[in-house]
Scaffold this motif. Structure first.
Motif, short mmCIF file in Angstrom:
data_model
loop_
_atom_site.label_atom_id
_atom_site.label_comp_id
_atom_site.label_asym_id
_atom_site.label_seq_id
_atom_site.Cartn_x
_atom_site.Cartn_y
_atom_site.Cartn_z
N UNK A 64 -55.42 -0.15 -62.46
CA UNK A 64 -55.03 0.74 -63.57
C UNK A 64 -56.01 1.89 -63.80
N UNK A 65 -57.31 1.64 -63.70
CA UNK A 65 -58.28 2.72 -63.89
C UNK A 65 -58.09 3.82 -62.84
N UNK A 66 -57.88 3.42 -61.59
CA UNK A 66 -57.66 4.40 -60.53
C UNK A 66 -56.38 5.19 -60.78
N UNK A 67 -55.36 4.52 -61.30
CA UNK A 67 -54.11 5.23 -61.59
C UNK A 67 -54.29 6.23 -62.73
N UNK A 68 -55.12 5.87 -63.70
CA UNK A 68 -55.43 6.83 -64.77
C UNK A 68 -56.09 8.07 -64.18
N UNK A 69 -57.03 7.84 -63.27
CA UNK A 69 -57.71 8.97 -62.62
C UNK A 69 -56.72 9.77 -61.78
N UNK A 70 -55.84 9.08 -61.06
CA UNK A 70 -54.86 9.75 -60.20
C UNK A 70 -53.88 10.57 -61.02
#
Length: 258
Positions: A64-70
């Motif tokens: 989820x954190x990576x998706x927020x960044x993406x």
């Protein structure tokens, strides 16, 4: 002490019975439609893992954190379609080492296409993008989708890959189409709680399946305590066997259970 003993006796009794960067240029700009951008992102992740499976590689878990960044990167690309962020930093630097420690990272971006299928095809036909998707060193991915009808290309897509040594909380395997639970405990999305939901829950908890999307994880928390553990499995089993009349069951419900 008595209430605590009673609570655990209920659970026991039920248990007995039961860094590189790549850019894809736009191909086309299709018409708009109302869709779930989260579902579109998960479909991209599903396609990635299908390709990795065909290549004999381990699947990537969506963090989820990576998706927020993406998602931030996808929106930034609507302003400047580049691997350089508006603040002048490289795109992959959006992943904060203090938040997510990692050994390597890569970014794929694309724009112009309005569907996951067409966008994935952009990346598939680009050697450098495909190399990132099939890189055996990566174990987590974040996927972002942004739509702006007033921008140049309208649709913007981002993938962030990382190689992390430690497991990432709440990471999950993406599905082609997101399962949307109809009620608490409904992990299959059919509107009821039955043995099929129990099997999925058991795989998640006992086999460390990582197969539940965020909505399924919320539904699986049949104790409503904000965590997913063996107690939820016991509660679900009890409900399916008719020992409980409803789910979710709170700790208060269990203490007062007769």
């Amino acid at each position: 002490m008595k209430t605590a003993a009673k609570f655990f006796s209920v659970l026991i009794s039920l248990a007995v019975t039961c860094c590189c960067m790549f850019t894809a240029q736009p191909v086309s700009c299709a018409g708009e439609q109302y869709i779930s951008l989260q579902e579109y992102a998960d479909r991209i992740g599903y396609f990635v893992n299908c390709a990795r499976e065909d290549a004999g590689l381990e699947p990537l878990l969506v963090a989820p954190y990576l998706s927020e960044c993406a998602n931030i990167r996808a929106e930034e690309c609507s302003v400047t379609f580049s691997h350089t962020r508006p603040n002048g930093e490289r795109g992959i630097y959006i992943v904060d080492e203090n938040v997510l420690s990692h050994n390597a990272a890569a970014e794929n971006i694309a724009c112009g296409n309005s569907t996951p299928e067409a966008t994935f095809e952009q990346w598939r036909t680009s050697e450098k993008h495909w190399k990132a998707i099939l890189n055996p060193d990566y174990n987590y991915i974040g996927i972002g989708v942004y739509y702006d009808p007033d921008s140049t290309y309208r649709w913007y897509w981002s993938q962030l890959f990382v190689a992390a040594d430690e497991s990432i909380k709440d990471a999950y395997l993406p599905a082609q189409y997101q399962v949307i639970p109809g009620c608490s405990g409904d992990l299959t999305g059919d509107g009821s709680v039955d043995c099929f939901d129990y099997i999925i829950m058991k795989k998640e908890l006992v086999n460390d399946f990582h197969g539940l999307n965020p909505l399924q994880k919320e539904s699986a928390d049949v104790m409503s305590d904000g965590s997913l553990n063996i107690s939820d499995l016991v509660i679900m089993r009890g409900y399916i066997l008719g020992k409980f009349k409803h789910v979710p069951m709170t700790i208060g419900d269990l203490i007062n259970y007769k």
